[in-house]
Design a protein around this motif. Structure first.
Motif, mmCIF file in Angstrom:
data_model
loop_
_atom_site.group_PDB
_atom_site.id
_atom_site.type_symbol
_atom_site.label_atom_id
_atom_site.label_comp_id
_atom_site.label_asym_id
_atom_site.label_seq_id
_atom_site.Cartn_x
_atom_site.Cartn_y
_atom_site.Cartn_z
ATOM 1 N N TYR A 13 0.857 -1.191 0.000
ATOM 2 C CA TYR A 13 0.000 0.000 0.000
ATOM 3 C C TYR A 13 0.886 1.231 0.000
ATOM 4 N N GLN A 15 1.021 4.839 1.373
ATOM 5 C CA GLN A 15 0.414 5.787 2.314
ATOM 6 C C GLN A 15 1.215 7.073 2.228
ATOM 7 N N VAL A 22 2.259 -4.969 3.180
ATOM 8 C CA VAL A 22 1.363 -5.601 4.144
ATOM 9 C C VAL A 22 1.404 -7.128 4.011
ATOM 10 N N ALA A 41 -3.156 -11.182 14.884
ATOM 11 C CA ALA A 41 -3.408 -9.916 15.573
ATOM 12 C C ALA A 41 -3.975 -8.876 14.615
ATOM 13 N N SER A 42 -4.578 -7.853 15.185
ATOM 14 C CA SER A 42 -5.072 -6.722 14.403
ATOM 15 C C SER A 42 -3.908 -6.076 13.652
ATOM 16 N N GLY A 43 -4.139 -5.787 12.377
ATOM 17 C CA GLY A 43 -3.100 -5.150 11.570
ATOM 18 C C GLY A 43 -2.142 -6.118 10.912
ATOM 19 N N SER A 44 -2.348 -7.437 11.116
ATOM 20 C CA SER A 44 -1.403 -8.412 10.556
ATOM 21 C C SER A 44 -1.654 -8.688 9.073
ATOM 22 N N GLY A 45 -2.750 -8.173 8.525
ATOM 23 C CA GLY A 45 -2.998 -8.328 7.087
ATOM 24 C C GLY A 45 -4.106 -9.302 6.734
ATOM 25 N N LYS A 46 -4.892 -9.725 7.726
ATOM 26 C CA LYS A 46 -5.934 -10.728 7.483
ATOM 27 C C LYS A 46 -6.980 -10.245 6.472
ATOM 28 N N SER A 47 -7.491 -9.037 6.693
ATOM 29 C CA SER A 47 -8.533 -8.533 5.790
ATOM 30 C C SER A 47 -7.974 -8.320 4.383
ATOM 31 N N THR A 48 -6.765 -7.785 4.323
ATOM 32 C CA THR A 48 -6.134 -7.592 3.013
ATOM 33 C C THR A 48 -6.061 -8.913 2.260
HETATM 34 P P1 ADP Z 1 -6.178 -7.008 9.833
HETATM 35 O O1 ADP Z 1 -7.431 -7.349 9.086
HETATM 36 O O2 ADP Z 1 -5.355 -8.213 10.191
HETATM 37 O O3 ADP Z 1 -6.437 -6.151 11.035
HETATM 38 P P2 ADP Z 1 -5.555 -5.324 7.533
HETATM 39 O O4 ADP Z 1 -5.395 -6.227 6.368
HETATM 40 O O5 ADP Z 1 -6.841 -4.596 7.644
HETATM 41 O O6 ADP Z 1 -5.228 -6.145 8.865
HETATM 42 O O7 ADP Z 1 -4.406 -4.237 7.528
HETATM 43 C C1 ADP Z 1 -3.031 -4.590 7.525
HETATM 44 C C2 ADP Z 1 -2.188 -3.332 7.379
HETATM 45 O O8 ADP Z 1 -2.419 -2.727 6.111
HETATM 46 C C3 ADP Z 1 -2.496 -2.263 8.414
HETATM 47 O O9 ADP Z 1 -1.287 -1.713 8.840
HETATM 48 C C4 ADP Z 1 -3.313 -1.238 7.651
HETATM 49 O O10 ADP Z 1 -3.087 0.048 8.142
HETATM 50 C C5 ADP Z 1 -2.791 -1.379 6.239
HETATM 51 N N1 ADP Z 1 -3.834 -1.088 5.228
HETATM 52 C C6 ADP Z 1 -4.974 -1.798 5.042
HETATM 53 N N2 ADP Z 1 -5.712 -1.295 4.035
HETATM 54 C C7 ADP Z 1 -5.027 -0.214 3.569
HETATM 55 C C8 ADP Z 1 -5.258 0.751 2.538
HETATM 56 N N3 ADP Z 1 -6.343 0.699 1.758
HETATM 57 N N4 ADP Z 1 -4.318 1.714 2.356
HETATM 58 C C9 ADP Z 1 -3.217 1.758 3.121
HETATM 59 N N5 ADP Z 1 -2.945 0.883 4.096
HETATM 60 C C10 ADP Z 1 -3.812 -0.094 4.336
#
Ligand code: ADP
Ligand code: MG
Length: 222
Positions: A13, A15, A22, A41-48
């Motif tokens: 990503y 920023q 990520v 953990a939160s922020g580990s990239g699961k949703s991505t």
């Molecule tokens: P999780 O679901 O495990 O909490 P995410 O996949 O949401 O983790 O996010 C992982 C990292 O990627 C975080 O540091 C978040 O800030 C970053 N991130 C997620 N989406 C974006 C985006 N659209 N633009 C920039 N950074 C992103």
């Protein structure tokens, strides 16, 4: 052949000036019929990772084979067709359309479907199966959290996908509604649906039959 195969998937990503990697080369295989929990953990990239699997997000490098088909070469239209036909999505915050009834909400994905199913009949049957028969004409604001998520589950099923992706589906639910929702997902898995679940909650993950852990952008066996 795995239904989902990721090899060396990276995601960077931007920023502002900053580049944030990520996902750092994720390898993952999911077999048809698996019920997989992705923890971490939160922020580990699961949703991505889940959004990439769901073709909602493009990846930076690597290979993604969905049912044997390399998807990185597909254009947006081809990707939406795959999303619509093969994948169902469930999110932590439901994403129901506030001015549509339960019945209308679950029919939204059929607008783009090329499948020939009796969607209205199917909607009624599926809503009954998840205990929402008498809520069909309610608005989302008139539902409990658990009822909202059960509506979202029916919406994810309406086009009869073979894969269901759930991002923290119990994240906003109390423990009773959480187990109702997870029992429904477990039942769908027994019927043959492949399910990939993202959660950091142990009780929620316990419904899955396999699990992996994400840490610092990589996937590890649990
Ligand atoms: P999780 O679901 O495990 O909490 P995410 O996949 O949401 O983790 O996010 C992982 C990292 O990627 C975080 O540091 C978040 O800030 C970053 N991130 C997620 N989406 C974006 C985006 N659209 N633009 C920039 N950074 C992103
Ligand atoms: Mg997340």
């Amino acid at each position: 052949m795995p239904i989902i195969e990721l090899r060396g998937i990276t995601k960077t990503y931007h920023q502002g000036e900053l580049e944030v990697e990520v996902l750092k080369g994720v390898d993952l295989q999911v077999e048809a019929g698996d019920f997989l929990a992705i923890m971490g953990a939160s922020g580990s990239g699961k949703s991505t990772l889940l959004y990439i699997i769901g073709c909602l997000e493009r990846f930076t490098q690597g290979t993604y084979l969905l049912a044997g088909q390399e998807i990185s070469h597909l254009d947006d239209e081809e990707l939406s067709l795959i999303r619509n036909e093969r994948l169902g999505f469930i999110f932590q915050s439901f994403y129901l359309i506030p001015y549509l009834s339960v019945f209308e909400n679950v029919l939204v994905p059929t607008i783009y479907s090329k499948k020939r199913l009796n969607f209205r009949k199917r909607a009624e049957q599926l809503l009954s199966q998840v205990g929402l028969r008498d809520r069909i004409s309610f608005l989302p604001s008139e539902l409990s959290g658990g009822q909202k998520q059960r509506t979202a589950i029916v919406r994810s099923l309406i086009n009869d996908p073979d894969i269901i992706l759930a991002d923290e589906p119990t994240g906003q639910l109390d423990s009773k509604s959480s187990s109702q929702v997870m029992e429904i997902l477990a039942g769908l898995n027994r019927q043959g649906k492949t399910i990939i679940l993202v959660t950091h909650d142990e009780a929620t993950a316990s419904y899955a039959s396999k699990r992996v852990i994400m840490k610092d952008g990589l996937v590890y066996p649990a």
